[in-house]
Design a protein around this motif. Sequence first.
Motif, PDB file in Angstrom:
ATOM      1  N   GLU A 289       0.834  -1.203   0.000  1.00 28.70           N
ATOM      2  CA  GLU A 289       0.000   0.000   0.000  1.00 28.70           C
ATOM      3  C   GLU A 289       0.864   1.246   0.000  1.00 28.70           C
ATOM      4  O   GLU A 289       0.580   2.216  -0.711  1.00 28.70           O
ATOM      5  CB  GLU A 289      -0.905  -0.018   1.233  1.00 28.70           C
ATOM      6  CG  GLU A 289      -2.037   0.987   1.184  1.00 28.70           C
ATOM      7  CD  GLU A 289      -3.069   0.726   2.255  1.00 28.70           C
ATOM      8  OE1 GLU A 289      -4.144   1.334   2.174  1.00 28.70           O
ATOM      9  OE2 GLU A 289      -2.799  -0.089   3.155  1.00 28.70           O
ATOM     10  N   HIS A 293       0.284   0.608  -4.248  1.00 24.09           N
ATOM     11  CA  HIS A 293      -0.516  -0.516  -4.753  1.00 24.09           C
ATOM     12  C   HIS A 293      -1.578  -0.874  -3.724  1.00 24.09           C
ATOM     13  O   HIS A 293      -1.613  -1.991  -3.199  1.00 24.09           O
ATOM     14  CB  HIS A 293       0.387  -1.720  -5.044  1.00 24.09           C
ATOM     15  CG  HIS A 293       1.251  -1.553  -6.254  1.00 24.09           C
ATOM     16  ND1 HIS A 293       0.971  -2.131  -7.464  1.00 24.09           N
ATOM     17  CD2 HIS A 293       2.395  -0.836  -6.430  1.00 24.09           C
ATOM     18  CE1 HIS A 293       1.909  -1.808  -8.343  1.00 24.09           C
ATOM     19  NE2 HIS A 293       2.788  -1.017  -7.741  1.00 24.09           N
ATOM     20  N   ALA A 294      -2.453   0.062  -3.442  1.00 25.62           N
ATOM     21  CA  ALA A 294      -3.476  -0.146  -2.417  1.00 25.62           C
ATOM     22  C   ALA A 294      -4.390  -1.326  -2.752  1.00 25.62           C
ATOM     23  O   ALA A 294      -4.853  -2.039  -1.848  1.00 25.62           O
ATOM     24  CB  ALA A 294      -4.307   1.122  -2.254  1.00 25.62           C
ATOM     25  N   ALA A 295      -4.635  -1.555  -4.029  1.00 23.24           N
ATOM     26  CA  ALA A 295      -5.527  -2.643  -4.418  1.00 23.24           C
ATOM     27  C   ALA A 295      -4.951  -4.007  -4.083  1.00 23.24           C
ATOM     28  O   ALA A 295      -5.692  -4.996  -3.997  1.00 23.24           O
ATOM     29  CB  ALA A 295      -5.830  -2.567  -5.916  1.00 23.24           C
ATOM     30  N   LEU A 296      -3.625  -4.069  -3.882  1.00 25.71           N
ATOM     31  CA  LEU A 296      -2.984  -5.343  -3.566  1.00 25.71           C
ATOM     32  C   LEU A 296      -3.059  -5.678  -2.078  1.00 25.71           C
ATOM     33  O   LEU A 296      -2.824  -6.824  -1.688  1.00 25.71           O
ATOM     34  CB  LEU A 296      -1.501  -5.307  -3.971  1.00 25.71           C
ATOM     35  CG  LEU A 296      -1.133  -5.836  -5.347  1.00 25.71           C
ATOM     36  CD1 LEU A 296       0.346  -5.602  -5.611  1.00 25.71           C
ATOM     37  CD2 LEU A 296      -1.460  -7.320  -5.461  1.00 25.71           C
ATOM     38  N   GLY A 298      -5.422  -5.992   0.187  1.00 27.16           N
ATOM     39  CA  GLY A 298      -6.382  -7.019   0.590  1.00 27.16           C
ATOM     40  C   GLY A 298      -5.960  -8.415   0.179  1.00 27.16           C
ATOM     41  O   GLY A 298      -5.907  -9.320   1.023  1.00 27.16           O
ATOM     42  N   GLU A 316       1.470  -7.884 -10.446  1.00 29.21           N
ATOM     43  CA  GLU A 316       1.049  -6.489 -10.607  1.00 29.21           C
ATOM     44  C   GLU A 316       2.225  -5.543 -10.794  1.00 29.21           C
ATOM     45  O   GLU A 316       2.058  -4.327 -10.719  1.00 29.21           O
ATOM     46  CB  GLU A 316       0.227  -6.061  -9.376  1.00 29.21           C
ATOM     47  CG  GLU A 316      -1.065  -6.833  -9.190  1.00 29.21           C
ATOM     48  CD  GLU A 316      -2.014  -6.663 -10.365  1.00 29.21           C
ATOM     49  OE1 GLU A 316      -2.076  -5.534 -10.907  1.00 29.21           O
ATOM     50  OE2 GLU A 316      -2.679  -7.647 -10.750  1.00 29.21           O
TER      51      GLU A 316
END
Length: 366
Positions: A289, A293-296, A298, A316
Amino acid sequence: MVTELRYGWTTGACATAATTAACTALLTGEFPDPVEVLLPKGRRPAFALATEELGPDSATAGVLKDAGDDPDVTHGALIVSTVRRGEPGSGVTFRAGPGVGTVTLPGLPLAVGEPAINPVPRRLMTEAVERVCAEHGDSGDSTDFVVEISIPHGEDMARHTWNPRLGILGGLSVLGTTGVVVPYSCSAWIDSIRRGVDVARALGHEHVAGAVGSTSERVVAELYGLPETALLDMGDFAGAVLKYLRRNPVPRLTVAGGFAKLSKLAAGYLDLHSKRSQVDLGLLAELAEGAGHAALAGPIREANTALHALELAHAEGLALGELVAERAREVAAGVLGDAPVAVDIVAIDRAGTIVGRAQPRGRSVE
């Protein structure tokens, strides 16, 4: 005084011995007992057979595991191999019998659905079958065999391991990279680390490396051209290396190890053994994050293993290994304090590929 501890044999070594005996009996009608196997680094131990059974289309042999003085949950387990002919052109294939687990989650060195028989034991058993065929087979004999490994009561024993958490269900894993179980003695190991530093200093080495295992040791030795006397068999005792060098400095230290182990160091753990520290997936998610890469975050928090998290990041385009290496370097530097020791980190994957490096502050890695 350091007490000499007795070495033992891995489940992989025992499975190789049992497979060698079973394959020999299938081809010749006779079980070799004891049966000698060739392990990595040239060791040739001989194993007594605990069970043997020759059928019309298969042969089965069993070896009792001796873990030496290591407190291994599988000490005394019966490792059984049943060998039968396979489909033409199939080569040597493996099946999980009763008591051997099956991989159900990603992030391990085996595909989902595969028997939990790790790559090195598979290679050792394949090579053993090929040697038996070359010695006892007919000139036209193929090496198409099915090898089924079983461990009676293995499912019960597996409950005392990390297998259920890792998604290895139904039993134990067949493990081992060298075939040898090194008895785990904290005091003896730490003493050997200190003696290694003393020797390196006495020889005038200005660069030493503490490696978690044999693969990381080989990688770092080749990377920097370090002699054997500059290599410290650190194992899980990162803190022992750092604290001793703080009092007895060497100008340069490289800490090398697998991504998962070094992610523990990055989280602040100085003892990297699985019984005393665990991979902090939350930290890995925070690093992702923080790198944009905040989407990673979780998916990494829900990853099965550190390797799985690394694979997700690589997919990614995030060099998670570099982030972990830099955080681990900061932790190591903090332990070293004001000692005149420049520290860098080399993180590898299971294949020995470098996935992250962090150089000493103010210096470039050569």
